[in-house]
Design a protein around this motif. Structure first.
Motif, PDB file in Angstrom:
ATOM      1  N   GLU A 182       0.845  -1.190   0.000  1.00 59.74           N
ATOM      2  CA  GLU A 182       0.000   0.000   0.000  1.00 59.74           C
ATOM      3  C   GLU A 182       0.881   1.241   0.000  1.00 59.74           C
ATOM      4  O   GLU A 182       1.978   1.225   0.582  1.00 59.74           O
ATOM      5  CB  GLU A 182      -0.905   0.042   1.233  1.00 59.74           C
ATOM      6  CG  GLU A 182      -1.841  -1.131   1.402  1.00 59.74           C
ATOM      7  CD  GLU A 182      -1.284  -2.184   2.326  1.00 59.74           C
ATOM      8  OE1 GLU A 182      -2.066  -2.953   2.901  1.00 59.74           O
ATOM      9  OE2 GLU A 182      -0.042  -2.252   2.491  1.00 59.74           O
ATOM     10  N   TYR A 204      -5.056  -0.647   5.317  1.00 58.46           N
ATOM     11  CA  TYR A 204      -4.603  -1.908   4.747  1.00 58.46           C
ATOM     12  C   TYR A 204      -5.496  -2.339   3.589  1.00 58.46           C
ATOM     13  O   TYR A 204      -6.710  -2.156   3.626  1.00 58.46           O
ATOM     14  CB  TYR A 204      -4.640  -3.010   5.807  1.00 58.46           C
ATOM     15  CG  TYR A 204      -3.785  -2.761   7.009  1.00 58.46           C
ATOM     16  CD1 TYR A 204      -4.294  -2.090   8.117  1.00 58.46           C
ATOM     17  CD2 TYR A 204      -2.467  -3.205   7.052  1.00 58.46           C
ATOM     18  CE1 TYR A 204      -3.508  -1.866   9.246  1.00 58.46           C
ATOM     19  CE2 TYR A 204      -1.677  -2.984   8.178  1.00 58.46           C
ATOM     20  CZ  TYR A 204      -2.213  -2.317   9.263  1.00 58.46           C
ATOM     21  OH  TYR A 204      -1.427  -2.100  10.366  1.00 58.46           O
ATOM     22  N   CYS A 205      -4.845  -2.956   2.622  1.00 56.09           N
ATOM     23  CA  CYS A 205      -5.556  -3.524   1.480  1.00 56.09           C
ATOM     24  C   CYS A 205      -5.580  -5.042   1.652  1.00 56.09           C
ATOM     25  O   CYS A 205      -4.597  -5.635   2.118  1.00 56.09           O
ATOM     26  CB  CYS A 205      -4.815  -3.133   0.205  1.00 56.09           C
ATOM     27  SG  CYS A 205      -5.407  -3.903  -1.294  1.00 56.09           S
ATOM     28  N   TRP A 254     -10.600  -2.608   1.571  1.00 59.74           N
ATOM     29  CA  TRP A 254      -9.717  -1.760   2.361  1.00 59.74           C
ATOM     30  C   TRP A 254     -10.192  -1.788   3.814  1.00 59.74           C
ATOM     31  O   TRP A 254     -11.399  -1.787   4.078  1.00 59.74           O
ATOM     32  CB  TRP A 254      -9.750  -0.323   1.858  1.00 59.74           C
ATOM     33  CG  TRP A 254      -9.006  -0.083   0.591  1.00 59.74           C
ATOM     34  CD1 TRP A 254      -9.518  -0.100  -0.681  1.00 59.74           C
ATOM     35  CD2 TRP A 254      -7.617   0.220   0.448  1.00 59.74           C
ATOM     36  NE1 TRP A 254      -8.532   0.173  -1.589  1.00 59.74           N
ATOM     37  CE2 TRP A 254      -7.355   0.384  -0.929  1.00 59.74           C
ATOM     38  CE3 TRP A 254      -6.561   0.394   1.342  1.00 59.74           C
ATOM     39  CZ2 TRP A 254      -6.087   0.696  -1.419  1.00 59.74           C
ATOM     40  CZ3 TRP A 254      -5.295   0.708   0.854  1.00 59.74           C
ATOM     41  CH2 TRP A 254      -5.071   0.861  -0.518  1.00 59.74           C
ATOM     42  N   LEU A 288      -5.066   6.394  -1.906  1.00 58.07           N
ATOM     43  CA  LEU A 288      -4.251   5.246  -1.549  1.00 58.07           C
ATOM     44  C   LEU A 288      -4.198   4.261  -2.713  1.00 58.07           C
ATOM     45  O   LEU A 288      -5.177   4.107  -3.445  1.00 58.07           O
ATOM     46  CB  LEU A 288      -4.805   4.547  -0.312  1.00 58.07           C
ATOM     47  CG  LEU A 288      -5.040   5.416   0.921  1.00 58.07           C
ATOM     48  CD1 LEU A 288      -5.498   4.547   2.091  1.00 58.07           C
ATOM     49  CD2 LEU A 288      -3.809   6.209   1.280  1.00 58.07           C
ATOM     50  N   CYS A 335      -2.867   0.197  -3.894  1.00 58.82           N
ATOM     51  CA  CYS A 335      -2.542  -1.144  -3.421  1.00 58.82           C
ATOM     52  C   CYS A 335      -2.037  -1.921  -4.627  1.00 58.82           C
ATOM     53  O   CYS A 335      -2.798  -2.165  -5.568  1.00 58.82           O
ATOM     54  CB  CYS A 335      -3.778  -1.792  -2.820  1.00 58.82           C
ATOM     55  SG  CYS A 335      -3.608  -3.544  -2.431  1.00 58.82           S
TER      56      CYS A 335
END
Length: 121
Positions: A6, A94-95, A36, A20, A22
């Protein structure tokens, strides 16, 4: 080696925007569904946004109307466009993706190391 990374986080003032990304590598393909998540200090990881196999998207109530999940297809980067950011959006993002290393292997769920988003008032 499979890597899910990410990026795009940073420090912004309230009302600002970030996008963002990823990116996954080392895989033969990924499923269409993805999501996500975020985790603020002292809190549990929570769902932010996701896309299902049929292409439908969903958002946490706290980000509805401000965040948008997108991706072209396949293993191309996944994005989370975040606008009108609020201090309560501050978290590690976070992905999560489901990918496989070749076309006969089972799908494996991967998480990245996260990218920090900090929103100041």
């Amino acid at each position: 080696e499979v890597q899910l990374v990410e990026s795009g986080g940073g420090s912004v003032q309230a009302g600002g925007s970030l996008r963002l990304s990823c990116v996954v590598s080392g895989v033969a393909g990924c499923r269409f569904d993805m999501s996500w998540h975020r985790q603020a200090p002292g809190k549990e990881r929570e769902f932010v946004s996701g896309r299902e196999i049929d292409g439908s998207t969903s958002y946490a109530e706290s980000v509805e109307g401000r965040f948008t999940i997108s991706q072209d297809d396949g293993i191309k980067p996944v994005y989370l466009q975040m606008t009108s950011l609020k201090p309560q959006d501050t978290a590690m993002y976070y992905c999560k993706r489901h990918c496989r290393q070749d076309h006969v292997s089972s799908w494996v769920t991967y998480w990245g190391q996260g990218t920090q988003v900090t929103v100041s008032s």
